[in-house]
Design a protein around this motif. Structure first.
Motif, mmCIF file in Angstrom:
data_model
loop_
_atom_site.group_PDB
_atom_site.id
_atom_site.type_symbol
_atom_site.label_atom_id
_atom_site.label_comp_id
_atom_site.label_asym_id
_atom_site.label_seq_id
_atom_site.Cartn_x
_atom_site.Cartn_y
_atom_site.Cartn_z
ATOM 1 N N ASP A 213 0.949 -1.164 0.083
ATOM 2 C CA ASP A 213 0.004 -0.006 0.011
ATOM 3 C C ASP A 213 1.069 1.320 0.126
ATOM 4 O OD1 ASP A 213 -2.373 -1.347 -0.087
ATOM 5 O OD2 ASP A 213 -2.788 -1.399 2.060
ATOM 6 N N ALA A 214 1.916 1.283 0.757
ATOM 7 C CA ALA A 214 2.865 2.361 0.819
ATOM 8 C C ALA A 214 3.390 2.689 -0.570
ATOM 9 C CB ALA A 214 3.793 2.230 1.987
ATOM 10 N N ARG B 289 2.354 1.768 -3.245
ATOM 11 C CA ARG B 289 1.268 2.023 -4.405
ATOM 12 C C ARG B 289 1.049 3.747 -4.071
ATOM 13 N NH1 ARG B 289 -3.123 -0.588 -2.989
ATOM 14 N NH2 ARG B 289 -1.955 -2.317 -2.996
ATOM 15 N N ASP B 290 0.976 4.174 -3.029
ATOM 16 C CA ASP B 290 0.728 5.350 -2.565
ATOM 17 C C ASP B 290 1.972 6.267 -2.924
ATOM 18 O OD1 ASP B 290 -0.967 7.386 -1.444
ATOM 19 O OD2 ASP B 290 0.207 7.401 0.381
ATOM 20 N N ARG C 263 1.703 6.861 -6.882
ATOM 21 C CA ARG C 263 0.757 7.564 -7.088
ATOM 22 C C ARG C 263 1.045 9.168 -7.015
ATOM 23 N NH1 ARG C 263 -3.791 9.785 -4.018
ATOM 24 N NH2 ARG C 263 -2.872 8.177 -2.623
ATOM 25 N N ARG C 264 1.632 9.447 -5.858
ATOM 26 C CA ARG C 264 1.995 10.623 -5.368
ATOM 27 C C ARG C 264 3.033 11.247 -6.398
ATOM 28 N NH1 ARG C 264 4.211 10.401 -0.195
ATOM 29 N NH2 ARG C 264 2.400 9.150 0.582
#
Length: 93
Positions: free
Chosen positions: A25-26, A28-29, A32-33
């Protein structure tokens, strides 16, 4: 005793799975950022040009000294004005 060892092993497996899910999740985040930051930078570069832009101007005589020849020439509209295309690498997609 076997039950205690089984519970400890299951707790370790669950914590490893939970850690991997949080890590994914980190990542992927973060991706995206970074993509949003890159889009924002590209948009900002596309808006601000490094080369000076020369806009066409229409010079028209103002006042009482206008001749009749000036009135016969029609004013160009925005559809008839041709702009020189700008060749800038950041404007191309």
């Amino acid at each position: 005793m076997k039950m205690l060892i089984f519970v400890i092993v299951m707790a370790v497996v669950a914590s490893v799975v939970l850690w991997r899910v949080r890590k994914a999740d980190a990542e992927r985040d973060l991706a995206r950022r970074n993509a949003l930051k890159q889009k924002k930078t590209q948009r900002k570069e596309a808006i601000s040009t490094e080369e000076p832009v020369v806009w066409p101007t229409i010079i028209k005589a103002v006042g009482k000294g206008t001749s009749d020849g000036d009135e016969k020439i029609p004013e160009p509209s925005m559809s008839t004005i041709e702009f020189k295309p700008v060749d800038h690498p950041s404007l191309h997609h």
